[in-house]
Structures are given as structure tokens and as C-alpha cells.
Design a protein around this motif. Structure first.
Motif, PDB file in Angstrom:
ATOM      1  N   TRP A 298      70.200  47.544 109.009  1.00 41.77           N
ATOM      2  CA  TRP A 298      70.906  46.278 109.095  1.00 41.77           C
ATOM      3  C   TRP A 298      71.495  46.100 110.487  1.00 41.77           C
ATOM      4  N   SER A 299      71.743  44.852 110.823  1.00 36.08           N
ATOM      5  CA  SER A 299      72.342  44.527 112.111  1.00 36.08           C
ATOM      6  C   SER A 299      73.185  43.276 111.949  1.00 36.08           C
ATOM      7  N   SER A 300      74.122  43.081 112.876  1.00 40.85           N
ATOM      8  CA  SER A 300      74.995  41.916 112.781  1.00 40.85           C
ATOM      9  C   SER A 300      75.808  41.760 114.059  1.00 40.85           C
ATOM     10  N   ALA A 301      76.157  40.525 114.366  1.00 39.01           N
ATOM     11  CA  ALA A 301      77.226  40.290 115.326  1.00 39.01           C
ATOM     12  C   ALA A 301      78.531  40.723 114.669  1.00 39.01           C
ATOM     13  N   TYR A 302      79.533  41.040 115.489  1.00 39.37           N
ATOM     14  CA  TYR A 302      80.840  41.356 114.922  1.00 39.37           C
ATOM     15  C   TYR A 302      81.935  40.736 115.776  1.00 39.37           C
ATOM     16  N   VAL A 303      83.053  40.475 115.135  1.00 40.70           N
ATOM     17  CA  VAL A 303      84.259  39.994 115.807  1.00 40.70           C
ATOM     18  C   VAL A 303      85.344  41.025 115.540  1.00 40.70           C
ATOM     19  N   SER A 304      85.969  41.526 116.605  1.00 41.56           N
ATOM     20  CA  SER A 304      86.965  42.584 116.499  1.00 41.56           C
ATOM     21  C   SER A 304      88.340  42.037 116.861  1.00 41.56           C
ATOM     22  N   TYR A 305      89.342  42.291 115.989  1.00 38.80           N
ATOM     23  CA  TYR A 305      90.701  41.837 116.244  1.00 38.80           C
ATOM     24  C   TYR A 305      91.669  42.725 115.483  1.00 38.80           C
ATOM     25  N   TRP A 306      92.948  42.371 115.486  1.00 40.98           N
ATOM     26  CA  TRP A 306      93.993  43.208 114.902  1.00 40.98           C
ATOM     27  C   TRP A 306      94.821  42.426 113.899  1.00 40.98           C
ATOM     28  N   SER A 307      95.403  43.146 112.949  1.00 46.06           N
ATOM     29  CA  SER A 307      96.269  42.516 111.959  1.00 46.06           C
ATOM     30  C   SER A 307      97.524  43.366 111.761  1.00 46.06           C
ATOM     31  N   PRO A 308      98.700  42.792 112.109  1.00 47.91           N
ATOM     32  CA  PRO A 308      98.852  41.479 112.753  1.00 47.91           C
ATOM     33  C   PRO A 308      98.452  41.529 114.231  1.00 47.91           C
ATOM     34  N   MET A 309      98.237  40.353 114.830  1.00 49.34           N
ATOM     35  CA  MET A 309      97.936  40.265 116.263  1.00 49.34           C
ATOM     36  C   MET A 309      99.255  40.313 117.028  1.00 49.34           C
ATOM     37  N   LEU A 310      99.480  41.428 117.721  1.00 45.97           N
ATOM     38  CA  LEU A 310     100.701  41.622 118.494  1.00 45.97           C
ATOM     39  C   LEU A 310     100.492  41.167 119.938  1.00 45.97           C
ATOM     40  N   PRO A 311     101.572  40.945 120.693  1.00 45.94           N
ATOM     41  CA  PRO A 311     101.427  40.587 122.108  1.00 45.94           C
ATOM     42  C   PRO A 311     100.563  41.621 122.841  1.00 45.94           C
ATOM     43  N   GLY A 312      99.578  41.152 123.560  1.00 46.41           N
ATOM     44  CA  GLY A 312      98.675  42.044 124.268  1.00 46.41           C
ATOM     45  C   GLY A 312      97.409  42.381 123.504  1.00 46.41           C
ATOM     46  N   ASP A 313      97.404  42.155 122.181  1.00 47.42           N
ATOM     47  CA  ASP A 313      96.184  42.381 121.404  1.00 47.42           C
ATOM     48  C   ASP A 313      95.120  41.370 121.795  1.00 47.42           C
ATOM     49  N   GLN A 314      93.874  41.788 121.714  1.00 49.04           N
ATOM     50  CA  GLN A 314      92.766  40.926 122.082  1.00 49.04           C
ATOM     51  C   GLN A 314      91.783  40.768 120.937  1.00 49.04           C
ATOM     52  N   MET A 315      91.060  39.664 120.953  1.00 47.16           N
ATOM     53  CA  MET A 315      89.927  39.462 120.057  1.00 47.16           C
ATOM     54  C   MET A 315      88.661  39.566 120.896  1.00 47.16           C
ATOM     55  N   THR A 316      87.733  40.419 120.495  1.00 51.01           N
ATOM     56  CA  THR A 316      86.491  40.605 121.223  1.00 51.01           C
ATOM     57  C   THR A 316      85.324  40.461 120.249  1.00 51.01           C
ATOM     58  N   SER A 317      84.126  40.566 120.771  1.00 47.46           N
ATOM     59  CA  SER A 317      82.946  40.450 119.907  1.00 47.46           C
ATOM     60  C   SER A 317      81.805  41.265 120.490  1.00 47.46           C
ATOM     61  N   GLY A 318      80.769  41.458 119.691  1.00 46.55           N
ATOM     62  CA  GLY A 318      79.614  42.210 120.132  1.00 46.55           C
ATOM     63  C   GLY A 318      78.534  42.183 119.072  1.00 46.55           C
ATOM     64  N   TYR A 319      77.644  43.181 119.130  1.00 50.25           N
ATOM     65  CA  TYR A 319      76.542  43.258 118.169  1.00 50.25           C
ATOM     66  C   TYR A 319      76.291  44.727 117.843  1.00 50.25           C
ATOM     67  N   CYS A 320      75.875  44.994 116.607  1.00 55.49           N
ATOM     68  CA  CYS A 320      75.613  46.367 116.189  1.00 55.49           C
ATOM     69  C   CYS A 320      74.321  46.446 115.395  1.00 55.49           C
ATOM     70  N   TRP A 321      73.692  47.625 115.459  1.00 54.52           N
ATOM     71  CA  TRP A 321      72.444  47.901 114.753  1.00 54.52           C
ATOM     72  C   TRP A 321      72.550  49.271 114.092  1.00 54.52           C
ATOM     73  N   PHE A 322      72.079  49.395 112.854  1.00 59.57           N
ATOM     74  CA  PHE A 322      72.070  50.680 112.150  1.00 59.57           C
ATOM     75  C   PHE A 322      70.716  50.875 111.476  1.00 59.57           C
TER      76      PHE A 322
END
Length: 209
Positions: A14-38
């Protein structure tokens, strides 16, 4: 009360794009993205994307990384790019540098196929995730936040993964477009860069091995 079926295995490939973030989003936290394959048949995986966490304010740059891990061969490969802002008289410009490639030993996939079964995951109900109903599977971990996988209800398709060392500040990865099917072998090829040391800032000609 009817017992829920045992936790499923993830798809063989399987493969997919992904969106990476934090919960809760604190000051300085970032949202990033990418792709993965397995590809579990070959015990190999790859993840491409902006590294998270990587505090731009402290480091002054962003890190993009492509990492291939081949358990069968016991080898890992990383290619990294750093991006930073440069102030000029006409405004900010984004600069980049290609770092030297890294090779290392590699012995465990980032997300094993049997992660739920091996971790004795329990079914914790159903929640709406990414616009659809998801089965919630949770693995308790000592002194860490639980590892929780949200699978499309009644399937083994991963929609969201929540993990972290701090129960009060967890890492979240969403997988909005999972594809199940054959992945080309070229995705997992480990390239070698023919340029000599000291030329890492140039874009290399990639030769597949």
C-alpha cells in the motif's frame, strides 16, 4: 455483547500521501506532508517528506528527507535537502542544499504489517475520520501515549495514526488517499551519487543499483 473480530493485518502492498501534525498544535508546531510506500512481501518501505518535528525557528531551516528501508537486505538509505530563507533587498528567497547521502543498517519497518496483532490492539469503537467511519484500534504502551490506528470501517485501510512519547502532545498522521496494489520496484531502489565529495550542493545524476 458480540465480540469484535481480531485486529486485521495491513494490506500486503500500500501507499499513500500523508499529512503530519500535532494534537494539540502548540506554538512552533508545524504541519507537513509527504508520501509513503510499504511492500510487506519484500519487507521494504520508503517515506518522502518534510521532517516533523523540525523546529524552523530553532534550526533556521526545513529538512526534506527521502528514506528507504530494506529489512531483507538490512540496509537503509537517506537523501536529505535543507531549505532556508535568505533576506535580500527585494525580499526573502528560499535557498536549498543537498546534503551527502547516508547509508546505514536497517532491521525493522517503520510500520509493521502485523502491528495491531503483535501489539494486542483492542477495538475502541468507531469515530468519523477524513469524512468516513473508522474502526479505532489502540495499543497501550508503558510511559508513552497509546499507539492508535484508525482503519476504514470493516477494512484494513489506514486513515489515521496517532502516537507519541507525551500523552498530552501526540503526533498525528493522516492518510487521505491510500492505494492498495503493486508498487514498482524502482520506488525502493537505493541510488548512488557519482559526484565526488564537496559537490553535495549540486543536483546529481542518479544511477539506480
Amino acid at each position: 455483547m458480540q465480540a469484535h473480530p481480531p485486529p486485521p493485518l495491513l494490506p500486503m502492498q500500500w501507499s499513500s500521501a500523508y499529512v503530519s501534525y500535532w494534537s494539540p498544535m502548540l506554538p512552533g508546531d508545524q504541519m507537513t506532508s509527504g508520501y509513503c510506500w510499504f511492500n510487506y512481501a519484500r519487507d521494504v518501505c520508503r517515506i518522502d517528506g518534510l521532517f516533523n518535528p523540525w523546529p524552523e525557528k530553532e534550526r533556521g531551516e526545513h529538512l526534506w528527507m527521502s528514506e528507504v528501508g530494506d529489512v531483507a537486505r538490512g540496509q537503509g538509505f537517506k537523501r536529505k535537502m535543507v531549505y532556508w530563507k535568505k533576506v535580500t533587498p527585494i525580499g526573502e528567497h528560499l535557498c536549498e542544499t543537498l546534503l551527502p547521502d547516508e547509508r546505514s543498517s536497517f532491521h525493522e519497518l517503520f510500520l509493521p504489517r502485523a502491528v495491531l496483532m503483535d501489539g494486542n490492539a483492542r477495538h475502541a469503537g468507531c469515530d468519523p475520520v477524513l469524512g468516513q467511519l473508522a474502526d479505532v484500534w489502540t495499543i497501550e504502551r508503558p510511559h508513552k501515549a497509546p499507539l492508535t490506528l484508525y482503519l476504514q470501517a470493516g477494512t484494513n485501510l489506514l486513515l489515521r495514526m496517532v502516537s507519541g512519547n507525551d500523552k498530552q502532545h501526540v503526533s498525528v498522521r493522516d492518510f487521505p488517499n491510500v492505494f492498495v496494489g503493486d508498487i514498482p520496484e524502482s520506488v525502493f531502489a537505493m541510488p548512488r551519487t557519482p559526484f565526488p565529495p564537496g559537490m553535495a550542493g549540486e543536483v546529481p545524476r542518479v544511477v539506480e543499483t
